[in-house]
Design a protein around this motif. Structure first.
Motif, PDB file in Angstrom:
ATOM      1  N   UNK A 139     -59.366  44.129  -1.319  1.00 11.15           N
ATOM      2  CA  UNK A 139     -59.025  42.937  -2.313  1.00 11.15           C
ATOM      3  C   UNK A 139     -57.944  42.285  -1.467  1.00 11.15           C
ATOM      4  N   UNK A 140     -57.429  41.335  -2.020  1.00 13.76           N
ATOM      5  CA  UNK A 140     -56.494  40.334  -1.376  1.00 13.76           C
ATOM      6  C   UNK A 140     -54.979  40.087  -2.170  1.00 13.76           C
ATOM      7  N   UNK A 141     -54.051  39.991  -1.239  1.00 14.06           N
ATOM      8  CA  UNK A 141     -52.917  39.770  -1.645  1.00 14.06           C
ATOM      9  C   UNK A 141     -52.352  38.531  -2.317  1.00 14.06           C
ATOM     10  N   UNK A 142     -53.308  37.622  -1.849  1.00 18.57           N
ATOM     11  CA  UNK A 142     -53.402  36.223  -2.571  1.00 18.57           C
ATOM     12  C   UNK A 142     -53.329  36.295  -4.148  1.00 18.57           C
ATOM     13  N   UNK A 143     -53.829  37.313  -4.627  1.00 19.11           N
ATOM     14  CA  UNK A 143     -53.900  37.511  -6.100  1.00 19.11           C
ATOM     15  C   UNK A 143     -52.603  37.445  -6.810  1.00 19.11           C
ATOM     16  N   UNK A 144     -51.627  37.712  -6.181  1.00 15.38           N
ATOM     17  CA  UNK A 144     -50.290  37.626  -6.759  1.00 15.38           C
ATOM     18  C   UNK A 144     -49.893  36.141  -6.939  1.00 15.38           C
TER      19      UNK A 144
END
Ligand SMILES: NC(=O)c1ccc[n+]([C@@H]2O[C@H](COP(=O)([O-])OP(=O)(O)OC[C@H]3O[C@@H](n4cnc5c(N)ncnc54)[C@H](OP(=O)(O)O)[C@@H]3O)[C@@H](O)[C@H]2O)c1
Length: 280
Positions: A139-144
């Motif tokens: 997945x991706x940290x951008x989701x924060x």
């Protein structure tokens, strides 16, 4: 000898993880859509590690038939599998309109969500036979940046609206929901997710980006970590003991997913929908 499949292992983090696992004595199979890039990755890994324990299967993850064929070809040749790493992703900011696959699905959703689901289901019997079967979903940290995001079931196919980045984050949320559901559905296999941070990208892979977007990527790359570093997390979660949590960051530290990912009703709804779509 332990065996792993890494989707999209011909470049970036997947390539580095493949190399690290070959260095550890694992047999690695790359699932790639482009034969030239797959062969070149295998050649480089063999040259850099001095080990020939790497091969590839051709798999266009945006195409259900191709995913099924690659899984079948892998099982016919190897029979056993210890770790599946669903690493590949489709994210190209230069694509302004949704692209539909031959199965009639929006291409990013097909690649980033349906393919990991389908590969997991097809390879589950082999993973269950392993004494330590594992699935890693990336997945991706951008989701924060989207703490209130929830999965828009009415736009999974880009039917209402389309933007490559919104679609990508919807996909990455869906993958977390799927992973949490798989943890309950697959008791004999451990399922974990990785929250990838900002990692250096090879911008030459995206020739159609505007000069402005290229400049933004160049700026971002100053604050990014090398792919090798992020790959160390994949390698640890694939090969080491002691990681019993769900989602891990670039420091191998357990972190929380977005709140909506934990909604069990929505997880089940997504899982059932993916099952229906995969039967196309
Ligand atoms: N880089 C970052 O900053 C970052 C940040 C957050 C999350 N992530 C996640 O980390 C993972 C790895 O990213 P990366 O930066 O290493 O990306 P990358 O270098 O662009 O690699 C992506 C891989 O996916 C493959 N792929 C894409 N569509 C495919 C398809 N239809 N069939 C088969 N393979 C396909 C690509 O193959 P081709 O070579 O044929 O295109 C490539 O091998 C992805 O899940 C990404 O979303 C990355």
């Amino acid at each position: 000898m332990k065996r792993t499949i890494i989707t999209g292992g011909n470049s970036g983090i997947g390539y580095q993880a493949a190399k690290q696992l070959v260095q550890k004595g694992w047999q690695v199979t790359l699932f790639c859509r482009n034969e030239r890039r797959a062969k070149e990755a295998c050649r480089k890994i063999t040259e850099e590690t001095g080990s020939g324990q790497v091969d590839y299967k051709l798999a266009d993850l945006a195409d259900i038939r191709s995913v099924r064929q690659a899984a079948a070809a892998y099982l016919e040749q190897n029979r056993s599998l210890d770790v599946l790493i669903n690493n590949a992703a489709d994210f190209d900011l230069s694509v302004k309109k949704r692209v539909l696959t031959r199965d009639g699905l929006e291409k990013q959703f097909a690649t980033n969500v349906l393919a990991p689901y389908l590969l997991s289901e097809l390879l589950l019997p082999a993973l269950e036979e392993s004494s330590d079967g594992r699935i890693l979903n990336i997945s991706s940290k951008g989701l924060i940046m989207y703490p209130r995001i929830s999965l828009d079931f009415d736009n999974l196919n880009g039917e209402k609206s389309y933007s490559p980045s919104k679609t990508y984050y919807q996909n990455k949320l869906a993958l977390l929901m799927l992973s949490l559901y798989q943890r309950e559905q697959y008791p004999k296999v451990s399922v974990q997710a990785v929250r990838v941070t900002n990692v250096k990208l090879d911008i030459s892979r995206y020739p159609n980006l505007t000069p402005v977007m290229k400049a933004v990527y160049r700026l971002k790359s100053r604050f990014s970590i090398p792919a090798e570093k992020m790959a160390e997390v994949y390698t640890a979660l694939a090969s080491e003991a002691g990681f019993d949590g769900f989602l891990y960051d670039e420091h191998c530290k357990e972190v929380k997913a977005n709140r909506s990912a934990y909604n069990k009703t929505e997880q089940e709804r997504l899982y059932r929908l993916l099952g229906e779509l995969a039967r196309r």
